[in-house]
Design a protein around this motif. Sequence first.
Motif, PDB file in Angstrom:
ATOM      1  N   ASP A 129      30.406 -74.277  25.831  1.00 38.85           N
ATOM      2  CA  ASP A 129      30.560 -75.315  26.443  1.00 38.85           C
ATOM      3  C   ASP A 129      28.678 -76.066  26.529  1.00 38.85           C
ATOM      4  O   ASP A 129      28.909 -77.081  26.547  1.00 38.85           O
ATOM      5  CB  ASP A 129      30.673 -75.254  28.254  1.00 38.85           C
ATOM      6  CG  ASP A 129      32.151 -74.545  28.281  1.00 38.85           C
ATOM      7  OD1 ASP A 129      32.403 -73.760  28.073  1.00 38.85           O
ATOM      8  OD2 ASP A 129      32.940 -75.687  28.253  1.00 38.85           O
ATOM      9  N   LEU A 130      28.070 -74.795  26.343  1.00 36.51           N
ATOM     10  CA  LEU A 130      26.889 -75.412  26.593  1.00 36.51           C
ATOM     11  C   LEU A 130      26.879 -76.358  25.324  1.00 36.51           C
ATOM     12  O   LEU A 130      25.115 -77.535  25.058  1.00 36.51           O
ATOM     13  CB  LEU A 130      25.927 -74.432  26.216  1.00 36.51           C
ATOM     14  CG  LEU A 130      23.925 -74.279  26.956  1.00 36.51           C
ATOM     15  CD1 LEU A 130      24.773 -75.935  27.996  1.00 36.51           C
ATOM     16  CD2 LEU A 130      23.351 -73.096  27.700  1.00 36.51           C
ATOM     17  N   ASP A 135      24.602 -67.262  30.854  1.00 38.79           N
ATOM     18  CA  ASP A 135      23.708 -68.005  30.665  1.00 38.79           C
ATOM     19  C   ASP A 135      24.554 -69.326  31.693  1.00 38.79           C
ATOM     20  O   ASP A 135      24.212 -70.784  31.868  1.00 38.79           O
ATOM     21  CB  ASP A 135      23.610 -68.636  29.575  1.00 38.79           C
ATOM     22  CG  ASP A 135      24.684 -68.798  28.683  1.00 38.79           C
ATOM     23  OD1 ASP A 135      25.943 -69.063  29.064  1.00 38.79           O
ATOM     24  OD2 ASP A 135      24.751 -69.254  27.296  1.00 38.79           O
ATOM     25  N   ASP A 136      25.029 -69.260  32.716  1.00 39.02           N
ATOM     26  CA  ASP A 136      25.578 -70.184  33.816  1.00 39.02           C
ATOM     27  C   ASP A 136      24.348 -70.712  34.384  1.00 39.02           C
ATOM     28  O   ASP A 136      25.026 -71.815  34.303  1.00 39.02           O
ATOM     29  CB  ASP A 136      26.699 -69.804  34.456  1.00 39.02           C
ATOM     30  CG  ASP A 136      27.256 -68.674  33.886  1.00 39.02           C
ATOM     31  OD1 ASP A 136      28.010 -69.322  32.649  1.00 39.02           O
ATOM     32  OD2 ASP A 136      27.116 -67.126  34.722  1.00 39.02           O
ATOM     33  N   ARG A 154      23.945 -73.704  31.669  1.00 38.90           N
ATOM     34  CA  ARG A 154      25.222 -74.668  31.514  1.00 38.90           C
ATOM     35  C   ARG A 154      25.135 -75.015  32.468  1.00 38.90           C
ATOM     36  O   ARG A 154      24.824 -76.877  32.547  1.00 38.90           O
ATOM     37  CB  ARG A 154      26.224 -73.588  30.909  1.00 38.90           C
ATOM     38  CG  ARG A 154      27.104 -74.923  30.435  1.00 38.90           C
ATOM     39  CD  ARG A 154      29.219 -73.824  30.810  1.00 38.90           C
ATOM     40  NE  ARG A 154      29.416 -73.670  31.927  1.00 38.90           N
ATOM     41  CZ  ARG A 154      29.445 -72.772  32.441  1.00 38.90           C
ATOM     42  NH1 ARG A 154      28.984 -71.033  32.114  1.00 38.90           N
ATOM     43  NH2 ARG A 154      29.961 -72.400  33.696  1.00 38.90           N
ATOM     44  N   TYR A 174      21.413 -73.505  23.497  1.00 35.15           N
ATOM     45  CA  TYR A 174      23.136 -72.799  23.373  1.00 35.15           C
ATOM     46  C   TYR A 174      22.526 -71.446  22.461  1.00 35.15           C
ATOM     47  O   TYR A 174      21.750 -71.954  21.615  1.00 35.15           O
ATOM     48  CB  TYR A 174      23.510 -74.291  22.845  1.00 35.15           C
ATOM     49  CG  TYR A 174      25.192 -72.977  21.927  1.00 35.15           C
ATOM     50  CD1 TYR A 174      25.935 -72.817  23.168  1.00 35.15           C
ATOM     51  CD2 TYR A 174      25.265 -72.490  20.638  1.00 35.15           C
ATOM     52  CE1 TYR A 174      27.151 -71.792  22.727  1.00 35.15           C
ATOM     53  CE2 TYR A 174      26.246 -71.297  20.354  1.00 35.15           C
ATOM     54  CZ  TYR A 174      27.371 -71.094  21.164  1.00 35.15           C
ATOM     55  OH  TYR A 174      28.156 -71.067  20.769  1.00 35.15           O
TER      56      TYR A 174
END
Lengths: 177, 742, 313
Positions: free
Chosen positions: B261-262, B343-344, B347, B599
Motif C-alpha cells: 500500500d505504501l 512500517d505502519d 504508511r 517504500y
Amino acid sequence: MRYAMAIDTKKCVGCSDCVVACQTENNVPIGYCRDWVTEITDGTYPQLELEIRSERCNHCENSPCVRCCPTGASHYSDGGIVTVTHNKCIGCGACITSCPYDARYSHPDGYVDKCTFCIHRTQKGLQPACVSTCPTKCMYFGDLDDPKSEVSLVLKKRKWKTLIPEAGTDPHVYYLI
Amino acid sequence: MAKRRDFIKVSALGLGGATLGIPLISSLAKTTLEETRGDYQSMKRTPTYCEVCFWKCAGWVYKNDEGKIWKITGNDEDQHCNGRFCPRGTGGVGMYNDEDRLKTPLIRSEKDGQQTFREASWDEALSYIAKKLKVIAEEHGPECTALFTHGSGGKYFGNLLKAFGSTNITAPSYAQCRGPREVGFIATFGEGVESPERTDIRDARCLVLIGSHLGENMHNGQVQEMSDALDKGANIITVDPRYSTVASKSKFWLPIKPATDLALLLAWIHVIIDEGLYDQDYVKKYTFGFEYLKEHVKNMTPEWAYGITTIKPEIIRETAREMGHASPSVIVHPGRHVTWYGDDTQRLRAVAILNALLGSWGRRGGFYRPETASVPSYPHPPYPEPKRNWRDAFPGQYQLADLALASGICDATIPTVTRDCSFKAWIVNGTNLIETLPNQKNTLEAIKSLELLVVVDTMPMEITGWADVILPECTYLERYDLVRTSPHRKPQIALRMPAVEPKNNTKPAYWIARELSKKMGLADHFPHEKLEDLLDWQLKQMGSSLEEMKKIGVKTFDREYDDLFFLPDEDIEFFTNTGKIELYSSALEAEGFDPMPKYTPHEEPQEGYYRLIYGRAPMHTFSRTSNNPNLTDLMDENKVWINPKVAKEWGLENDQLIHLLNQDGIRSKFPIKVRITERIRWDSVYMVHGFGHDQRKMSRCYGKGASDTNLISRVHIDPVMGGTGMRGNFVTFQLDAEEVKS
Amino acid sequence: MREEIIVSGRMNPNIDPHLHIWHWQIPLYLFLGGLAAGLLFFAAYFIIQGKEDKYPAATKLATLVVPFLLILGLFALFLDLKHKLYFWRLYTTIRLESPMGWGAWTLMIITPISMIWAALNVRTFFPNWKWPFKFLDDLESFFLKYKKVLAWVTIFYALILGVYTGILFSAFNARPLWNTSILGPLFLVSGMSTAAALIILLSRSKEERFMFAKIDLVLIGIELFLITHMFMGFLASTQVQIEAARLFLGGPYTAVFWVFVVGLGLVVPAILEFFEIIKIKIPAVIPAILVLIGGLLLRFIIANAGQFSRWLY
Ligand SMILES: Nc1nc2c(c(=O)[nH]1)N[C@H]1C(S)=C(S)[C@@H](COP(=O)(O)OP(=O)(O)OC[C@H]3O[C@@H](n4cnc5c(=O)[nH]c(N)nc54)[C@H](O)[C@@H]3O)O[C@H]1N2
Ligand SMILES: Nc1nc2c(c(=O)[nH]1)N[C@H]1C(S)=C(S)[C@@H](COP(=O)(O)OP(=O)(O)OC[C@H]3O[C@@H](n4cnc5c(=O)[nH]c(N)nc54)[C@H](O)[C@@H]3O)O[C@H]1N2
Ligand code: SF4
Ligand code: SF4
Ligand code: SF4
Ligand code: SF4
Ligand code: SF4
Ligand SMILES: [Mo]
C-alpha cells in the motif's frame, strides 16, 4: 392501502442487523428467523459484482401460501399484509412448501410463523423493526397506494426488481438495483 | 521465583452450569408475540450505552411485562448511532442471556496435585488478591504490576493501580490496533484521529478506504455516514486485496497486492503533486516541507508503483484525479486496525500527507474538529510517583508512542538478565489477551512468569484459564458505568444504567475495584460507595442530574466555539514542532526515522503458502461475541476464504474441513471450513478474527472455526511506536482434518 | 464463478440446507390414500360389473382393509401436524383452493363410505356378525338396496382421492419438481397399481390373481409412460425444472429412483407379471410386494426431492 417494502441492494452491507432486530422485536426463537441475508457474487477476480439482499416474506399479492392453507389461518390482513393466525394454524406445513421464497418456518410452538411486516408496529404508524434499525437506512416501507410514501417515491426514482417474478406471486418486497 | 502456571479449563470445575443451558435458551425463546409484547410505548425502558464494541452507541433497553430484557434499540439523540444500533448492539441481549457466563469468583488451587479452580466468595477472592499484591509491592515494588484493559471497567482499576503506585495501564487497542495511525497523524497534524474517528464521511464527495472494510467493520456511525454519502452521490475508492463488501459499492476497487500500500500511496502523492491536484492555498498556508516532499516522490511514479502493487498506472492516475477533484471534501481514511506490516506508522504518515495535500484536514467532507464534553473529576488524594514504568524496559525505543504498549508490557514481563524488574502481577479487565496479542507462545511465557494474574471478565474466555483469580463482572446491561463522553461534532454525554439486576454472583467493575481498594488500604481513592453518587455529583456539575439522564439517556451540549471546520483563511497553530502540518516530520527525524515515508518491500509467501489476512464480520466483535446466542445464530464459525484457482490446485471443496499450517510450523488448533470464493486473491487467504475458541465452557463456540491469532507467530514490530504488525504470516493447507466434537 | 450464499439467519433446520418440513408422514398418508382409492375403485367397479363372486378379494375382502388404511393415513397426517390441538380447524372452513383442505374433506366423505362397504361385507367373513342396534340393520338393508348407486358414488370419490394424492404436490408451484400436471395421473395410476398388487396378495383365486396381474401390467405400462413423459416435460421446460429433473438424472436421487422405484418397483414386477400371464410359474407375491414397496418409495422420493428442488433466484 397496500404496504410494501423496498430494499436498496446498493447500500445494504449484509450486516444482518435486520435479522437480529426482528429476532428480538418479535421473539423469534434462536435457530429460526423471519428474515435473512443473501450474497451473490458474480465474475472472476478481479472483475466482480456482488449483490446483497435482506430477504423476508414478500407479502405476495397472489400468494400461494394463503391459497393452500386449509384452515384460513394464512390470510391477508389490512394493507395486504399476509399473516398467520396462530390459533387457526394446524401446522400442516402446506404453506411452507408452497412458498417459493422459503419465507416461512415452523415455530417450535407448533404454528407457522413468518414476517408480519411488523403489523403490530405499522398499525401504530411505526416502521417495522428491521427498517427502523438498519444502519445503512437501505430499507423503505410504506403504502404503495400513497404516491407520496417513501416506498412509492423511491420506486419511482430507482430501478427495481422483485424476486422470482415468473412464479407469478406478485411480491410486495422490491429490490432497488 | 517465577511460578509455573498451567492452563486450566474453567470447565475443570465441572459444576452443572452447562446442563442448565439448553432449557434456558428455549424457555427464553418461547413467548409468542401478541401475548408478550404489550403496548411497546408503555414499556419500561432504561438508557445504556453499548459495550459490545468500543463505538459505545447510546440506546434504550426495553423489558417485557415479565421484566425480562426484550430488546435494545438506539437513542435518536446519539451522535454515535443516530437511533440505529448495529447487529452486535442489537444482539447485545445475548451477552446477558448467555448461560455460559462466569457466575462466581474462582481461585486457582491445587487438588490432588492438579491445578483447578474452586469457587470463592467475593471477600475471599479480593482478600487473596490484596494479600498477593502487598507481597509483590514489598518484594519488587508496586510498579511491577500492570493493568490490561479494554472497556469501561478500566477507569476504576486504573484508579486503583495508580493509587497503588503503578502507571502501567495499557489497552490492546493501541499497539495492536490504531497506535500507528495516531502517531502518524500526530506527527503530521499534531493531533490524532481519535475514537470515534473525526471523519466527516457524510459530507465527503470522495472516500478512499485502504483496507478499512467499512460495512464489515461495523463501527456504526461510519457505516451510516458512508451510506448517507453514497446517497448523496459520493464516490468510493477501495484498496483491498479482497473484494470486500465496500469494494462492491465502490466506483473504483483496487485489488492491490498485499503489503504494498505504501507504494500506491506514494504514487498517489506523486500524481497529485505532479498534476497540481493538491489544494495549493491550503498547502502553502498550513504545511511544512512541501518542496522536500515533491523532491522525495519525484521518481515514485504510477509506473513504478505498478510493478509493486499490480495496480495499473492509468488507474492510479484516474483515482488520484478523482480525489483531487473532490478536494477538500475527500477523506483518505486512516483506517483503525492498522498494525499490518511493521512500517505502519510510515504508511499512516503517507495517508496523513495525502489528506494534507488534498486539504481535507479541518474541512467539510474531510476531517472535522471534534469537541468532547468535559466531565469533572471528583477530587482525589494524589497518586504516588512510581519509580519506573514500562518505558524503562525499552530504553530509547518507542519514544513516539503516546500510550502504553500492551505487547510491550507483555514482552517486558518475561525476565531477562538486564531487566531489574519485570512485571509480576497483571490485572486483565475485558481483554482476551490470548486471542488478542499476536505470538501466543510469547504471551503464555509472560503469563507463566507472573506471580499473580487477576482476570475480570464476563465470560470464561481463554485468558481466564490462566488466571489465579477470576472475578466475574456483570454485563453492561446490569450496571452503572461512568458517563460516556467522547470527541464528536458536538459535546455529548450518555448514561449507562442497569436494566436488570446482575445475574448470579456477578458484580460491576466499580464495586469490585472499590472493594479491592478497601482491602488494599486505598479506600480514600473511592470516596463514593455507589457509582450513582459520583455520577449524580458529576452530572449536577454539568447542569444535569442522574434523574434527568435516566429519562433522556443522552444529553448534547453546544460547542464552545463554532469551529467544526477551519474558517476561510483562519490562522492555525498546529501542535507540531513547526506549528504547521508537517509533510516533512521533524519529530520522526529527531528520533532517527525517515522524515518522509519510503517504500520497502516485504516478504512474500513461498510456493504453496498464502498470506494470512483477516478482518471483521459485521455480526461479531473480536472474540467477545462468539458465544453470544443471538449472534452465533447469525454466524457460528469462520471459514477460510480461498480463491477458486487455489482450491482447484489443492482439490478443495466448499465446506471441507482443513487445518492451516503457518510458516513456523504452527498448525491451527481446530480445523476450519473452506469457502471457495472469487472475492480473495490467489496469493492470500482470508478469515474473520475471533473464532476457534478452545474453552469448552463456551458451549456454542468451542472448536468452531479457527483462530487467526493462533497462526500469527511472526510479528513485525513498528520501530517508531512498537505496534505489532500481524500480516506477515503465511499459511499452507493440511487436508487431514476431522470435525470437532464439543 | 457464481457464489450464492445465505450469510445469516435461516439456520432453521426445517428450511436449510433444504426444505424438510414433510418427513415420512405425508408420503405415507399419500401412499395409503392412493392405495385405498385404488381398492375402492376396483371394488366399486367390479360390483357395478356384477362380478362380485368372480373377484371376491377385490370386492369383499379388500373393502374390510380400506377403512384401516384410511384411518392409518389420517393418523399419519395428524402426526405431521405441528399444532395438533387445532386439528379441528380443518373442518371449520371449506377452502377449495387448498389441496390440503380438499384432501381433508375428501377423506371426511370417503372414510365413512369405506366403512359402509366394510359393514356390508362383514358377514361374508364373520358369518355370526350381529349389529347391536336395530337401525344399523335397517341401514344395512338400505345400502344393500342401493349398492350400485353407492358404487358409483364410491368410484367418483375414489378417483378424486387418487388424483388428490398427486395434486397435493403438483399444486405447489414453489417446488419445480412437483410443478407438473402429470403427478395427479401418475399418483392415481400408481395408487391403482398398488391396489391391484394388494388384491393379488389377498386373493386366493387364481383367476382373480391372473386378472389383477393383467390389470397391473397395464397400469405399470401407463406409469412408465407417465414417468418418461414427466421427465421429457421437465427437460423441455424452464431452467428450474431442468434442475429439478437433474436430481434424478445424475443428481442425488438418481440411484434410488431408477433402481428401486423404476427398476425393482415397476420393470421387474412387470416382467414377472408378464411371465405369469404367459404361464411361466413364479410366486405371485413377489411382484405384488415389489409393486407395493415401489409405490411407497415413489411417494417418499417425490416428497423428499420435491422439497429439495427450489426456484433459483
Ligand atoms: N489476531 C488478531 N488479533 C487482534 C486483532 C485481529 O484482528 N486479529 N484485532 C486487534 C484489535 S483492532 C483490537 S482493538 C484488539 C481487541 O482485543 P480485545 O479487547 O481483547 O477483544 P476481545 O477478544 O473481544 O476480548 C474482550 C474480552 O472482554 C470480555 N468482556 C466483554 N464484556 C465485558 C465486560 O462488560 N466486562 C469485562 N470485565 N469484560 C468483558 C470478553 O469476554 C473478552 O474476554 O484485538 C487486537 N488483536
Ligand atoms: N463488526 C465489527 N466491527 C468492528 C470490530 C469488530 O470486532 N467487529 N472491531 C472494531 C475495531 S477495534 C477496529 S480496530 C476496526 C478494524 O477495522 P478496519 O480498520 O477496517 O480493519 P483492518 O483489519 O485494518 O482491515 C481488514 C481489511 O483489510 C484488508 N487487507 C488485508 N491486508 C491488506 C493489505 O495489505 N492492504 C490493504 N489495502 N488491505 C488489506 C482485508 O482484506 C480486510 O478487508 O473494526 C472495528 N469495527
Ligand atoms: S440491516 Fe440493513 S444493511 Fe444490514 S443486512 Fe439488513 S438491510 Fe442490509
Ligand atoms: S413470500 Fe411466501 S409466505 Fe410470503 S406471501 Fe409470498 S408465498 Fe406467502
Ligand atoms: S401450516 Fe398453518 S398456516 Fe400453514 S397452511 Fe397449514 S394451517 Fe395454514
Ligand atoms: S418487517 Fe418485522 S417481521 Fe418482517 S422481517 Fe422486518 S422486523 Fe421481521
Ligand atoms: S457499533 Fe454496534 S457494537 Fe459497537 S457500540 Fe455501537 S451498537 Fe454497540
Ligand atoms: Mo481495534
